[in-house]
Write an enzyme that holds these catalytic residues in place. Structure first.
Site, mmCIF file in Angstrom:
data_model
loop_
_atom_site.group_PDB
_atom_site.id
_atom_site.type_symbol
_atom_site.label_atom_id
_atom_site.label_comp_id
_atom_site.label_asym_id
_atom_site.label_seq_id
_atom_site.Cartn_x
_atom_site.Cartn_y
_atom_site.Cartn_z
ATOM 1 N N ASN A 7 0.867 -1.182 0.000
ATOM 2 C CA ASN A 7 0.000 0.000 0.000
ATOM 3 C C ASN A 7 0.901 1.228 0.000
ATOM 4 O O ASN A 7 1.534 1.528 1.002
ATOM 5 C CB ASN A 7 -0.897 -0.024 1.245
ATOM 6 C CG ASN A 7 -1.723 1.240 1.378
ATOM 7 O OD1 ASN A 7 -1.827 2.028 0.446
ATOM 8 N ND2 ASN A 7 -2.315 1.430 2.559
ATOM 9 N N GLU A 87 -7.006 4.569 7.539
ATOM 10 C CA GLU A 87 -6.746 5.988 7.257
ATOM 11 C C GLU A 87 -7.896 6.587 6.448
ATOM 12 O O GLU A 87 -8.305 7.726 6.681
ATOM 13 C CB GLU A 87 -5.404 6.135 6.523
ATOM 14 C CG GLU A 87 -4.229 5.831 7.456
ATOM 15 C CD GLU A 87 -2.959 5.392 6.747
ATOM 16 O OE1 GLU A 87 -2.842 5.554 5.515
ATOM 17 O OE2 GLU A 87 -2.063 4.850 7.441
ATOM 18 N N SER A 197 3.170 -2.851 10.147
ATOM 19 C CA SER A 197 4.600 -2.961 10.468
ATOM 20 C C SER A 197 5.257 -4.243 9.944
ATOM 21 O O SER A 197 6.145 -4.791 10.598
ATOM 22 C CB SER A 197 4.814 -2.842 11.990
ATOM 23 O OG SER A 197 4.109 -1.740 12.508
ATOM 24 N N GLY A 218 2.672 -1.458 4.319
ATOM 25 C CA GLY A 218 2.637 -0.022 4.041
ATOM 26 C C GLY A 218 4.027 0.508 3.751
ATOM 27 O O GLY A 218 4.562 0.362 2.650
ATOM 28 N N GLY A 219 4.637 1.098 4.755
ATOM 29 C CA GLY A 219 5.936 1.766 4.602
ATOM 30 C C GLY A 219 6.982 0.952 3.854
ATOM 31 O O GLY A 219 7.704 1.486 2.996
HETATM 32 P P1 PGA Z 1 2.610 -0.061 7.800
HETATM 33 O O1 PGA Z 1 1.162 0.244 7.191
HETATM 34 O O2 PGA Z 1 3.102 -1.331 7.159
HETATM 35 O O3 PGA Z 1 3.433 1.130 7.418
HETATM 36 O O4 PGA Z 1 2.427 -0.225 9.287
HETATM 37 C C1 PGA Z 1 0.257 -0.774 6.955
HETATM 38 C C2 PGA Z 1 -0.962 -0.220 6.261
HETATM 39 O O5 PGA Z 1 -1.430 0.858 6.611
HETATM 40 O O6 PGA Z 1 -1.467 -0.838 5.317
#
Ligand code: PGA
Length: 235
Positions: A7, A87, A197, A218-219
């Site tokens: 993502n 979000e 994470s 995500g990140g």
């Molecule tokens: P993250 O985000 O891996 O940066 O914790 C996950 C997400 O929001 O899909």
């Protein structure tokens, strides 16, 4: 088959996406890779990568300035979409019923919805986290959905984007509840992803937890040097 979904949130350019698709195409993997990108980058995917949006409208068409419909996303060649990401739920004030409408529109337009559910830290601390997640699944999956038409992503909202990883036991417990809920609803082969994470270092342990069918990253999905090892290590 495991699913590795990235993502990008509000990040990335067309050039970066070309680079990522080229890098993923060189990885020999049995996993299904899905990349959820901003609307401006939507396009058809490649041999081993699906391109997805990060949301679709509740509406079919019309006077909804700034909104993008499922049909418009599908017309770009993209084949999936997130709906109900925490979000987006927060920014748009979505209820589970709103998320179900978005998911239904995705299904109607031949897009695979990845329906996100998860509990906040307050809900977890109050002991209502399990209920919130159970209700999230029951109410965010469209009434008429069929088996294999959607994917669920469990995202503990207290961990997303904060570098916090729940324990294996916490992930296992919540995935068991989601699996049981889906079974009660008559869905016996809906993939359930874990997301928050995830990194190249922890992906193998996470993906091997019972009832975890893949991850939503995500990140760590933004850069090739982070995302490619996640795909490789997921095997
Ligand atoms: P993250 O985000 O891996 O940066 O914790 C996950 C997400 O929001 O899909």
């Amino acid at each position: 088959m495991k699913i590795i979904a990235g993502n990008w949130k509000m990040n990335g350019t067309a050039a970066q996406l070309d680079e990522m698709i080229a890098a993923v195409s060189k990885v020999a993997t049995r996993a299904r890779v899905i990349l959820c990108v901003p609307y401006t980058l939507l396009r058809a995917g490649g041999a081993n990568i699906m391109i997805a949006a990060q949301n679709v409208s509740k509406f079919d068409a019309g006077a909804h300035t700034g909104d993008v419909s499922a049909a418009q996303v599908r017309a770009t060649g993209a084949t999936a979409t997130l709906v109900g990401h925490s979000e987006a739920r927060a920014a748009l004030g979505d209820t589970n019923a709103d998320v179900a409408m978005r998911a239904q529109n995705a299904i109607n337009n031949d897009l695979m919805p990845i329906i996100c559910v998860g509990e906040t830290d307050t809900e977890r601390d109050l002991g209502t986290g399990v209920d919130v997640v159970r209700r999230g699944v029951r109410e965010s999956v469209p009434q008429n959905a069929k088996n294999s038409e959607f994917i669920i992503a469990y995202e503990p909202r207290w961990a997303i984007g904060r570098g916090i990883t729940p324990t294996a036991q916490q992930i296992m417990d919540m995935h068991k509840i989601i699996r049981e809920t889906l079974d009660e609803m008559g869905f016996d082969n809906t993939p359930v992803l874990y997301g928050a994470s995830v990194t190249a270092q922890n992906v193998r342990d996470i993906i091997n937890i019972k009832n975890v069918d893949g991850v939503l990253v995500g990140g760590a999905s933004l850069k090739k040097q982070d995302f490619i090892p996640i795909i490789e290590n997921a095997e």
